[in-house]
Design an enzyme around this catalytic site. Sequence first.
Site, PDB file in Angstrom:
ATOM      1  CB  SER A  71      -3.408  -1.097   4.822  1.00 21.25           C
ATOM      2  OG  SER A  71      -3.602  -1.009   6.117  1.00 21.25           O
ATOM      3  CB  THR A 129      -0.834   0.013   1.348  1.00 21.95           C
ATOM      4  OG1 THR A 129      -1.736  -1.198   1.194  1.00 21.95           O
ATOM      5  CG2 THR A 129      -1.899   1.173   1.001  1.00 21.95           C
ATOM      6  CG  ASP A 143      -6.985  -5.104   6.035  1.00 13.24           C
ATOM      7  OD1 ASP A 143      -6.225  -5.901   6.078  1.00 13.24           O
ATOM      8  OD2 ASP A 143      -7.226  -3.860   5.787  1.00 13.24           O
ATOM      9  CD  GLU A 144     -10.575  -9.270   3.080  1.00 14.98           C
ATOM     10  OE1 GLU A 144     -10.454  -9.938   1.916  1.00 14.98           O
ATOM     11  OE2 GLU A 144     -10.041  -8.230   3.334  1.00 14.98           O
ATOM     12  CB  SER A 188      -0.715 -10.404   2.404  1.00 11.67           C
ATOM     13  OG  SER A 188      -0.115  -9.722   3.393  1.00 11.67           O
ATOM     14  CE1 TYR A 213       2.978  -8.745   2.091  1.00 13.25           C
ATOM     15  CE2 TYR A 213       4.840  -6.792   1.525  1.00 13.25           C
ATOM     16  CZ  TYR A 213       3.278  -7.322   1.464  1.00 13.25           C
ATOM     17  OH  TYR A 213       2.582  -6.491   1.064  1.00 13.25           O
ATOM     18  CE  LYS A 273       2.197  -7.067   5.166  1.00 14.62           C
ATOM     19  NZ  LYS A 273       1.261  -7.569   4.395  1.00 14.62           N
ATOM     20  N   GLY A 327      -2.552 -10.760   6.924  1.00 10.78           N
ATOM     21  CA  GLY A 327      -2.684  -9.565   5.841  1.00 10.78           C
ATOM     22  C   GLY A 327      -3.739  -9.141   5.310  1.00 10.78           C
TER      23      GLY A 327
END
Length: 318
Positions: A216, A43, A192-193, A166, A134, A164, A190
């Site tokens: 993010s 982001t 969010d939802e 995602s 990541y 991390k 990573g």
Amino acid sequence: MDCLGSSLLHPPFREINFSVIGQYVDYLVEEQGVKNIFVNGTTGEGLSLSISERRRVAEEWVTKGRNKLDQIVIHVGALSLKESQELAQHAAEIGADGIAVIAPFFLKPWNKDVLINFLKEVAAAAPALPFYYYHIPALTGVKIRAEEVLDGIQEKIPTFQGLKFSDTDLLDFGQCVDQNRQRQFAFLFGVDEQLLSALVMGATGAVGRMCCFLSSTYNYLGKKTNQMLEAFERKDFSSALNHQFCIQRFINFVVKLGFGVSQTKAIMTLVSGIPMGPPRLPLQKASREFTDNAEAKLRSLDFLSFNDLKDGNLGACS
């Protein structure tokens, strides 16, 4: 588990406006309760920056965040091993709390061992810093499962501290946690939802990313996310679920409008009052129509923090 999800950061573009970074730090800490940050990530358009720009951005966040932020992790991934090593060394020199690296995504590693050899060389350039992998296969195209990467990684990278993650593959994430229970790894989620699901499976924190669009929401929904984390910690799962559903209502709405880095920068400007500026090409500036619709949705969910944007009879999430 950290009470606080970390935040991917938006650089104020097109020419980076370093003067607002101190204001940005204060906003995250005071308004959103974010105390751990992830600099030069997706982001933050880190890979759209030159190496010199990435160094300067990292310096500013470490300087302005000192004594205000708990952890400042710098993403140092690059297509060039030499550039990644240079950024890792720089992160150590300026006093960052850790470094993270994505898989190189043009000439890709074809198996776990090749990927770990690359990560090992970067980590060795900053031997005193905690190292995080990541994992973001939707962006890198590297489909090596995180579960495989973690298998034996600390023997090859002694500074490895965590992941991390995602990706929406909760089977892979769950196996990462399950197979490494004896190790004190950080499992930073990573998506969010899906955060509440990941917390149930053993996530120890969060670094924001939204769906496959890599945006993010913790920059401006940090307070709501913290409420979910706190409810989960006190085992009030009904409240935690209500908070997750509330966050999902907004995410679901903006995804249908077309949501990405550009759009989340526009929302961040709207909510924080900090001018984020437009993204860099090839990304395009968010439309006024998108911003107006996103503002209306934020108002209806009572997410906005200033009075001039919150007046009226709002249907708030509980």
